[in-house]
Design an enzyme around this catalytic site. Sequence first.
Site, PDB file in Angstrom:
ATOM      1  N   TYR A  27     -48.564  22.142 -28.736  1.00 36.78           N
ATOM      2  CA  TYR A  27     -49.471  21.022 -28.488  1.00 36.78           C
ATOM      3  C   TYR A  27     -50.255  21.292 -27.204  1.00 36.78           C
ATOM      4  O   TYR A  27     -49.667  21.613 -26.183  1.00 36.78           O
ATOM      5  CB  TYR A  27     -48.581  19.795 -28.316  1.00 36.78           C
ATOM      6  CG  TYR A  27     -49.174  18.488 -27.887  1.00 36.78           C
ATOM      7  CD1 TYR A  27     -50.154  17.857 -28.639  1.00 36.78           C
ATOM      8  CD2 TYR A  27     -48.686  17.838 -26.753  1.00 36.78           C
ATOM      9  CE1 TYR A  27     -50.636  16.611 -28.262  1.00 36.78           C
ATOM     10  CE2 TYR A  27     -49.162  16.588 -26.382  1.00 36.78           C
ATOM     11  CZ  TYR A  27     -50.141  15.983 -27.132  1.00 36.78           C
ATOM     12  OH  TYR A  27     -50.599  14.755 -26.768  1.00 36.78           O
ATOM     13  N   TYR A  78     -40.439  10.550 -30.631  1.00 40.17           N
ATOM     14  CA  TYR A  78     -40.580  11.318 -29.396  1.00 40.17           C
ATOM     15  C   TYR A  78     -40.812  10.439 -28.175  1.00 40.17           C
ATOM     16  O   TYR A  78     -40.098  10.520 -27.186  1.00 40.17           O
ATOM     17  CB  TYR A  78     -41.721  12.338 -29.525  1.00 40.17           C
ATOM     18  CG  TYR A  78     -41.778  13.271 -28.339  1.00 40.17           C
ATOM     19  CD1 TYR A  78     -40.957  14.396 -28.284  1.00 40.17           C
ATOM     20  CD2 TYR A  78     -42.604  13.017 -27.250  1.00 40.17           C
ATOM     21  CE1 TYR A  78     -40.967  15.242 -27.190  1.00 40.17           C
ATOM     22  CE2 TYR A  78     -42.618  13.857 -26.146  1.00 40.17           C
ATOM     23  CZ  TYR A  78     -41.797  14.969 -26.117  1.00 40.17           C
ATOM     24  OH  TYR A  78     -41.802  15.793 -25.033  1.00 40.17           O
ATOM     25  N   HIS A  79     -41.817   9.581 -28.273  1.00 45.64           N
ATOM     26  CA  HIS A  79     -42.194   8.804 -27.087  1.00 45.64           C
ATOM     27  C   HIS A  79     -41.179   7.714 -26.774  1.00 45.64           C
ATOM     28  O   HIS A  79     -41.038   7.303 -25.633  1.00 45.64           O
ATOM     29  CB  HIS A  79     -43.578   8.196 -27.292  1.00 45.64           C
ATOM     30  CG  HIS A  79     -44.545   9.193 -27.872  1.00 45.64           C
ATOM     31  ND1 HIS A  79     -44.651   9.403 -29.230  1.00 45.64           N
ATOM     32  CD2 HIS A  79     -45.384  10.048 -27.282  1.00 45.64           C
ATOM     33  CE1 HIS A  79     -45.528  10.347 -29.450  1.00 45.64           C
ATOM     34  NE2 HIS A  79     -45.997  10.773 -28.301  1.00 45.64           N
ATOM     35  N   LYS A  99     -50.561   0.455 -12.088  1.00 47.65           N
ATOM     36  CA  LYS A  99     -50.915   1.554 -12.995  1.00 47.65           C
ATOM     37  C   LYS A  99     -52.442   1.587 -13.040  1.00 47.65           C
ATOM     38  O   LYS A  99     -53.073   0.653 -13.524  1.00 47.65           O
ATOM     39  CB  LYS A  99     -50.382   1.284 -14.404  1.00 47.65           C
ATOM     40  CG  LYS A  99     -48.899   1.404 -14.590  1.00 47.65           C
ATOM     41  CD  LYS A  99     -48.351   2.810 -14.516  1.00 47.65           C
ATOM     42  CE  LYS A  99     -48.914   3.765 -15.553  1.00 47.65           C
ATOM     43  NZ  LYS A  99     -48.334   5.124 -15.393  1.00 47.65           N
ATOM     44  N   ASP A 141     -53.876   5.508 -18.097  1.00 43.87           N
ATOM     45  CA  ASP A 141     -52.545   6.073 -18.291  1.00 43.87           C
ATOM     46  C   ASP A 141     -51.542   4.961 -18.584  1.00 43.87           C
ATOM     47  O   ASP A 141     -51.269   4.134 -17.727  1.00 43.87           O
ATOM     48  CB  ASP A 141     -52.185   6.847 -17.007  1.00 43.87           C
ATOM     49  CG  ASP A 141     -50.724   7.237 -16.946  1.00 43.87           C
ATOM     50  OD1 ASP A 141     -50.097   7.311 -18.025  1.00 43.87           O
ATOM     51  OD2 ASP A 141     -50.232   7.468 -15.838  1.00 43.87           O
ATOM     52  N   HIS A 153     -48.314   5.301 -19.618  1.00 44.64           N
ATOM     53  CA  HIS A 153     -46.886   5.644 -19.509  1.00 44.64           C
ATOM     54  C   HIS A 153     -46.268   4.778 -18.425  1.00 44.64           C
ATOM     55  O   HIS A 153     -46.508   5.002 -17.245  1.00 44.64           O
ATOM     56  CB  HIS A 153     -46.708   7.112 -19.138  1.00 44.64           C
ATOM     57  CG  HIS A 153     -47.216   8.057 -20.184  1.00 44.64           C
ATOM     58  ND1 HIS A 153     -48.479   8.591 -20.158  1.00 44.64           N
ATOM     59  CD2 HIS A 153     -46.625   8.559 -21.294  1.00 44.64           C
ATOM     60  CE1 HIS A 153     -48.640   9.382 -21.207  1.00 44.64           C
ATOM     61  NE2 HIS A 153     -47.531   9.377 -21.922  1.00 44.64           N
TER      62      HIS A 153
END
Lengths: 732, 336
Positions: free
Chosen positions: A90, A250-251, A607, A611, A613
Amino acid sequence: MSNEKLPDSSNLDQWKQAALKSAPKTAADPAKWLEGVKWVTPEGLEVKPLYTKKDIENLPSTDTLPGFPPYVRGPQATMYAVRPWTIRQYAGFSTAEASNAFYRKVLSTGGQGVSVAFDLATHRGYDSDNPRVVGDVGKAGVAIDSIEDMKILFNQIPLHKISVSMTMNGAVLPILAGYIVAAEEQPEEVGGSVAQKDLTGTIQNDILKEFMVRNTYIYPPAPSMRIVGDIFRYTAQNMPKFNSISISGYHISEAGASQALELAFTLADGIEYVKTGIASGMDVDDFAGRLSFFWATGINFYLEIAKMRAARLLWHRIMTNFGAKKEKSKMLRTHTQTSGWSLTEQDPYNNVIRTTIEALSAVFGGTQSLHTNSFDEAIALPSDTSSRIARNTQVIIQEETHICNVVDPWAGSYLMETLTQQMGDKAWSIIEEVQTMGGMVKAIESGWAKMQVESCAAETQALIDSGKKVIVGVNKYRLAKEDTVDILEVDNDAVRKSQVARLDQIRKTRDSAKTQAALDALTEAAADPSKGNLLDLTIKAVRLRATVGEISDALEKVFGRYRATNQTISGVYGAIVESQESWKAIQADIKKFEGAHGRRPRLMVAKLGQDGHDRGSKVVATALADLGFDIDVGPLFQTPEEAARLAIENDVHAIGCSSLAAGHKTLVPQLIEALKKQGSEDIIVVVGGVIPPQDYDALFAGGAKAVFGPGTRIEDAARKVLDEINKAFPAK
Amino acid sequence: MDAKLSAGEALSVEDQELVDGLLAGKRRPLAKTITLIESTLLAHQQRARKVVASILPHTGRAIRVGVSGVPGAGKSTFIEVLGIWLIERGHKLAILAVDPSSSLSGGSILGDKTRMEMLCQHEEAFIRPSPSAGSLGGVAAKTREAMLACEAAGYDVILVETVGVGQSETTVAGMVDMFVLLQLPNQGDELQAIKKGIVEIADLVAINKIDINPNHAAVCIAQWKQALHMLRPTSPNWTVPVIGISAMNRIGVDEFWGSIERYRETMTKTGELEQKRRNQALSWMWSMIEGGLKQLFRNNPVVEAELPKLSQQVSQGLITPGAASEKLLDYVRSRD
């Protein structure tokens, strides 16, 4: 000798007697001590030191075959013995040109597919010239604004042969359409126009987990699911070889979930998608075969293998319950990526070893394709050297080790079969809990799902910070002096300028009246589903050179932009570390501060940019509040000016910026400038997250008072922040 | 308020600057003033008292609305929608939110900004969540003064948001012109609210999320009206309206605000608003006296030394609560 019966699983007491000899002298009750020799996993499974035949005697799925239901042993009969998994790295590097060069290099040196990472502005449906994304363009992936960028991205890559995986969820319509039109317009010398039916690859298109963990959504859940449904229908009719979704654990895992939680939430998401497909009028077998999955493999070796085996078992059960007839509908196929979160900034070459072990668990778990992380990904985009090592990790497993020669080699292992069953049972009970709540959409909307994950994350962080969970080079065997690693740097301003120039060019040269008409049609269909399939209409708009931002706006007019309701947890972190002396010392100092200032130290967690996350910022928020700070949590996706204003309004002592996507070098100085402009330069700014050592000086020069890279113990950060606040606000 | 009340107390240069900035409608001085008001330091409290006294002449013009509702009733979403609606109509809006203290250590997580993401981008909005933990004398007096500071800074609508559990409602109702209860359209819930005694203090009941099940909501509204009918109204000139809204879909916002303005008009005309504010000032005085006495008591060095020991003896049953309290109070009395 030959007639003597050797001890076996029916003589477990004999083994226990032998084991007791290893009891430490300090153990008061050796029998009790032996019972305590076990490992309790994050999901609460108890792993014993010894497994025997007895453990698997009554398990239902231990004697099955690969390529046959319930597919525990793998979806294909021969697995890697005939054809190994696809090596799929990736990557996305700021511009379409740079990314294209990287893909072509990968394809010429053993890579077998292209996997595109997009920048945050693209994820969120903004063109590069949007003022909200100044710090985000070209960060953490490639900036794509239009079909022209798409064509550069795939330049010289034969799309009729090479499969393409695209990690896109929010702006899924313009990106998928861009890929389709780029293939349509493929020049003769590369192979000419590619028909939709010949396209192979995967689009992530998993919006549910975005609401739960990654936050790169655009629209609210209901219209987002409509988009998913329209893509299912369109691809089922026109793109039979293309995976219309990659349902991603995954996340969820990277955000902190245990293996069982990752497994359960991902499959529960899958259930929602199947329902969506059925609700949009299709037969389950029309699309179920094109659903694919995406797991993380972290450092918990046994658990990851068990998770991947259990996943296939449960998915078979779920799809059978949905009434699927075709076998292909019931087999779970997956891509896997090694954990990015497990990588450390400290002593980074250790990451090569971590990634190798994680790659092995993905292979033993039976993945269909794999991405191995580069060792420097904890701090930056991979360099040439680090990406070569990452790729070779897989090549070596495939070509040197002979691991591929045997299908599902862990089958029959007393441990692995037991663990597979237990992992499956645990996940199944969570799935059932979700179903009683009304399904995953409800569980996400209520904030419950996110809080489960965050609570796991806070617990993990506390275990690391207190040394109960070992990370070599971080909380044990730490180097006295770290070497600097060369990293790849992105000049985000230059990328933005070139993107803006290309956007201007497109807007000047296209037939804008026609483009607008296509966009209006899209808006109309958003309001009224009978007016057309959204992907179909997006493809038409892309052919007429509509941009990613314009298409997203056309839909936003009807759908609106989603804003998350954010909930926070408390007490989880503190409960684990509160008995430590250093923790108590900080608490005492906070009390002292309160005594001198009439209030507790107050910090806003911010934040900035696109982004989303927020694992780090949430964990820091809950931990600092447990310590005794007053914590304001700012909204996601703020501009520096907005963050400054909120900080002033709440009269905080400090702002803690969390950056995981490389925007900090632009955004942090802008934030400090904004504070100055609003007469509040006394508010100190600290920065934490994925920050390469090379950036520290620039951040300090820009006015940051402290920088916390990956692997910082929160307690150490709290101490430093408190010291800086005390320095900036001396007691009068 | 009467300007004469505040005369005679000179401000330090620093605090005069604060007051000037606040009156000019600047954000930072307002924020700093609220911090001063909230401070637990005696010196700060003395300064705050003077600052508040000097801004008093500039207060009283805003409409003060308390909003309460159980978690999940959609308070933040509703306030955000209402806030943007009001700003579009030329209002300036301040929101004071009382957050519960979270952990034993006393720190708290204040998430209102996250929950009102759109509203907090507006220049005309001021949102300030306050940690409530550990403040002796209670949050009430502080919120009340913070409210005055916002009024003096030019905000003409003040919303005070509470969590909707426990006693905070009564406290908030005691400082606002109008108290609004936000409810979910759940049948059966109305009984619980009545038990809690919250219904008696509501001047307006809004049923949120009516879009989810309109029939259900209609039944719920009818039930509420009936339940309210049996209670003594907050004023003889006011029938408590029950209105259905959907914050998410921006339904009923105009009707909601219309009711508030109608309430204010009616109560102003009858003189009840003026009377209510006078009564509130009086009870404010009393709550400050109570808070002050409590603090005086706690700060007494002998009490401070003896309290832990006596508390333990009470909990172990070695001494009666009455005897212990008498002993402790004697320490304070004997000082004079």
